[in-house]
Design a protein around this motif. Structure first.
Motif, PDB file in Angstrom:
ATOM      1  N   GLY A   1     -29.769 -51.336 -38.225  1.00 52.64           N
ATOM      2  CA  GLY A   1     -29.466 -50.700 -39.589  1.00 52.64           C
ATOM      3  C   GLY A   1     -30.911 -49.900 -39.822  1.00 52.64           C
ATOM      4  N   ARG A   2     -31.907 -50.463 -38.972  1.00 51.22           N
ATOM      5  CA  ARG A   2     -33.310 -49.712 -39.214  1.00 51.22           C
ATOM      6  C   ARG A   2     -33.383 -48.726 -38.346  1.00 51.22           C
ATOM      7  N   VAL A   3     -33.487 -47.490 -38.735  1.00 49.73           N
ATOM      8  CA  VAL A   3     -33.469 -46.560 -37.859  1.00 49.73           C
ATOM      9  C   VAL A   3     -34.927 -45.959 -37.413  1.00 49.73           C
ATOM     10  N   HIS A   4     -35.394 -46.094 -36.162  1.00 50.18           N
ATOM     11  CA  HIS A   4     -36.571 -45.533 -35.641  1.00 50.18           C
ATOM     12  C   HIS A   4     -36.721 -44.631 -34.833  1.00 50.18           C
ATOM     13  N   SER A   5     -37.934 -43.964 -34.601  1.00 52.54           N
ATOM     14  CA  SER A   5     -38.176 -42.873 -33.582  1.00 52.54           C
ATOM     15  C   SER A   5     -38.640 -43.410 -32.518  1.00 52.54           C
ATOM     16  N   LEU A   6     -38.479 -42.963 -31.013  1.00 54.42           N
ATOM     17  CA  LEU A   6     -38.699 -43.603 -30.031  1.00 54.42           C
ATOM     18  C   LEU A   6     -38.753 -42.199 -28.879  1.00 54.42           C
ATOM     19  N   SER A   7     -40.084 -42.489 -28.243  1.00 57.17           N
ATOM     20  CA  SER A   7     -40.475 -41.501 -27.174  1.00 57.17           C
ATOM     21  C   SER A   7     -40.824 -42.178 -26.021  1.00 57.17           C
ATOM     22  N   LEU A   8     -40.766 -41.997 -24.874  1.00 58.68           N
ATOM     23  CA  LEU A   8     -40.900 -42.625 -23.629  1.00 58.68           C
ATOM     24  C   LEU A   8     -40.847 -41.673 -22.416  1.00 58.68           C
ATOM     25  N   VAL A   9     -41.241 -42.214 -21.259  1.00 63.73           N
ATOM     26  CA  VAL A   9     -40.780 -41.623 -20.024  1.00 63.73           C
ATOM     27  C   VAL A   9     -39.901 -42.640 -19.196  1.00 63.73           C
ATOM     28  N   THR A  10     -38.892 -42.385 -18.671  1.00 58.56           N
ATOM     29  CA  THR A  10     -38.120 -43.404 -17.978  1.00 58.56           C
ATOM     30  C   THR A  10     -37.748 -42.903 -16.581  1.00 58.56           C
ATOM     31  N   GLY A  11     -37.701 -44.194 -15.825  1.00 53.45           N
ATOM     32  CA  GLY A  11     -37.470 -43.788 -14.556  1.00 53.45           C
ATOM     33  C   GLY A  11     -36.263 -44.856 -14.077  1.00 53.45           C
ATOM     34  N   PRO A  12     -35.097 -44.317 -14.077  1.00 52.00           N
ATOM     35  CA  PRO A  12     -33.823 -45.099 -13.542  1.00 52.00           C
ATOM     36  C   PRO A  12     -34.176 -45.457 -12.103  1.00 52.00           C
TER      37      PRO A  12
ATOM     38  N   LEU B   1     -35.935 -43.439  -8.963  1.00 50.17           N
ATOM     39  CA  LEU B   1     -35.122 -42.255  -8.493  1.00 50.17           C
ATOM     40  C   LEU B   1     -35.371 -40.879  -9.230  1.00 50.17           C
ATOM     41  N   ASP B   2     -36.085 -40.963 -10.414  1.00 49.69           N
ATOM     42  CA  ASP B   2     -36.401 -39.925 -11.209  1.00 49.69           C
ATOM     43  C   ASP B   2     -37.261 -40.131 -12.237  1.00 49.69           C
ATOM     44  N   ARG B   3     -37.919 -39.170 -12.774  1.00 48.19           N
ATOM     45  CA  ARG B   3     -38.760 -39.591 -14.101  1.00 48.19           C
ATOM     46  C   ARG B   3     -38.533 -38.383 -15.003  1.00 48.19           C
ATOM     47  N   ARG B   4     -38.145 -38.957 -16.138  1.00 45.66           N
ATOM     48  CA  ARG B   4     -37.495 -38.125 -17.313  1.00 45.66           C
ATOM     49  C   ARG B   4     -38.222 -38.651 -18.675  1.00 45.66           C
ATOM     50  N   ALA B   5     -38.524 -37.633 -19.501  1.00 45.33           N
ATOM     51  CA  ALA B   5     -39.158 -37.727 -20.826  1.00 45.33           C
ATOM     52  C   ALA B   5     -37.897 -37.888 -21.834  1.00 45.33           C
ATOM     53  N   PHE B   6     -38.113 -38.545 -22.764  1.00 47.42           N
ATOM     54  CA  PHE B   6     -36.998 -38.955 -23.400  1.00 47.42           C
ATOM     55  C   PHE B   6     -37.637 -39.218 -25.024  1.00 47.42           C
ATOM     56  N   ALA B   7     -37.052 -38.648 -25.957  1.00 48.77           N
ATOM     57  CA  ALA B   7     -37.404 -38.788 -27.371  1.00 48.77           C
ATOM     58  C   ALA B   7     -35.984 -38.693 -28.508  1.00 48.77           C
ATOM     59  N   THR B   8     -36.334 -39.454 -29.546  1.00 48.15           N
ATOM     60  CA  THR B   8     -35.135 -39.334 -30.630  1.00 48.15           C
ATOM     61  C   THR B   8     -35.719 -39.939 -31.800  1.00 48.15           C
ATOM     62  N   ASP B   9     -35.078 -39.576 -33.094  1.00 47.70           N
ATOM     63  CA  ASP B   9     -35.472 -40.042 -34.312  1.00 47.70           C
ATOM     64  C   ASP B   9     -34.559 -40.943 -34.655  1.00 47.70           C
ATOM     65  N   GLU B  10     -33.333 -41.096 -33.749  1.00 44.91           N
ATOM     66  CA  GLU B  10     -32.145 -41.722 -34.706  1.00 44.91           C
ATOM     67  C   GLU B  10     -31.752 -43.172 -33.659  1.00 44.91           C
TER      68      GLU B  10
ATOM     69  N   GLY C   1     -24.529 -40.993 -12.672  1.00 47.11           N
ATOM     70  CA  GLY C   1     -25.198 -39.883 -12.877  1.00 47.11           C
ATOM     71  C   GLY C   1     -24.848 -38.950 -11.476  1.00 47.11           C
ATOM     72  N   THR C   2     -25.872 -37.904 -11.283  1.00 44.35           N
ATOM     73  CA  THR C   2     -25.683 -37.055 -10.061  1.00 44.35           C
ATOM     74  C   THR C   2     -26.994 -37.139  -9.395  1.00 44.35           C
ATOM     75  N   PRO C   3     -26.931 -36.915  -8.160  1.00 39.78           N
ATOM     76  CA  PRO C   3     -28.374 -36.656  -7.613  1.00 39.78           C
ATOM     77  C   PRO C   3     -29.351 -35.990  -8.112  1.00 39.78           C
ATOM     78  N   GLN C   4     -29.186 -35.034  -8.819  1.00 40.91           N
ATOM     79  CA  GLN C   4     -30.015 -34.301  -9.951  1.00 40.91           C
ATOM     80  C   GLN C   4     -30.580 -35.090 -10.979  1.00 40.91           C
ATOM     81  N   ARG C   5     -29.590 -35.742 -11.507  1.00 40.03           N
ATOM     82  CA  ARG C   5     -30.095 -36.627 -12.824  1.00 40.03           C
ATOM     83  C   ARG C   5     -29.168 -37.884 -12.515  1.00 40.03           C
ATOM     84  N   PRO C   6     -29.872 -38.967 -11.826  1.00 39.14           N
ATOM     85  CA  PRO C   6     -29.415 -40.094 -11.779  1.00 39.14           C
ATOM     86  C   PRO C   6     -29.538 -41.110 -12.777  1.00 39.14           C
ATOM     87  N   SER C   7     -28.509 -41.896 -13.005  1.00 40.14           N
ATOM     88  CA  SER C   7     -28.747 -43.007 -13.895  1.00 40.14           C
ATOM     89  C   SER C   7     -28.559 -44.538 -13.251  1.00 40.14           C
TER      90      SER C   7
END
Length: 220
Positions: free
Chosen positions: A169-180, A155-164, A201-207
């Protein structure tokens, strides 16, 4: 039926089988929860590069099945593929590299929000050839032994990144492109497992509780 599944999507927004006992794999260098990585994300090292699409099925608000599909291009524990399947209170890891599959389940999948609240025992690791096709245009198809997973209609293609991203209990950094995605199924021995995905979600940002993922990098 709720339109916001309790899943990682909420966090992201966006030949013959050989059964291997978990104890036989404990010699694998699995990190302890007590181990602490650098608190400064800039100092964290890459531990995995690959992709990890997934499907969570529901009956109402109850999770009926969860499949986590892994393709690992490189990691500190080698490369390969795996399907981690939770269903009926059991965890199976079907993989062409048992030590890698065990590490993926013990370090990552069991700590994902999709697993929250589920009875999650030690996995049964099965040596199986794993076949995966995965892209943001066509979706994901994966099969290993008697298990198959299908994710389609991205439905969509979005980049995502977090350092949390907290993994037990072991905190990682993650980055990816996801497609609901709009449709998905998990089959075992040719039988489709019960339950449906949840979309929101919404038509503009589905989940969705079914998602494709590519360009996935974990750092610790």
């Amino acid at each position: 039926m709720t339109t916001q599944p309790l899943s990682r999507r909420r966090v992201l927004r966006a030949g013959a089988a050989t059964a291997l006992s978990a104890t036989a794999l404990t010699a694998t260098a699995l990190p302890s929860i007590a181990d602490a990585g650098p608190t400064d994300p800039a100092l964290r090292k890459v531990v995995l590069v690959g992709a990890n699409p997934g499907v969570q099925l529901f009956h109402g608000d109850v999770v009926t099945a969860y499949a986590s599909v892994w393709t690992v291009d490189w990691s500190t524990h080698g490369s390969g593929a795996a399907i981690v399947l939770w269903h009926d209170g059991e965890v199976r890891v079907l993989t062409d590299h048992p030590s890698l599959g065990y590490w993926l389940e013990r370090t990552f999948t069991r700590f994902f929000p999709e697993a929250t609240g589920l009875l999650w025992p030690e996995p049964r690791v099965e040596r199986r050839a794993v076949h995966v096709t995965n892209d943001l245009a066509q979706g994901t198809r994966a099969r290993a032994g008697d298990v198959s997973v299908r994710i389609a209609n991205v439905l969509d293609r979005r980049a995502f990144a977090t350092d949390e991203f907290d993994l037990g209990g072991r905190v990682h950094s993650l980055s990816l492109v996801t497609g609901p995605s709009a449709s998905a199924a998990i089959e075992v021995r040719g039988r489709r497992l019960p339950g449906e995905i949840i979309r929101g979600g919404t038509p503009q940002r589905p989940s969705s509780s079914a998602f494709v993922a590519v360009a996935e990098v974990w750092r610790f």
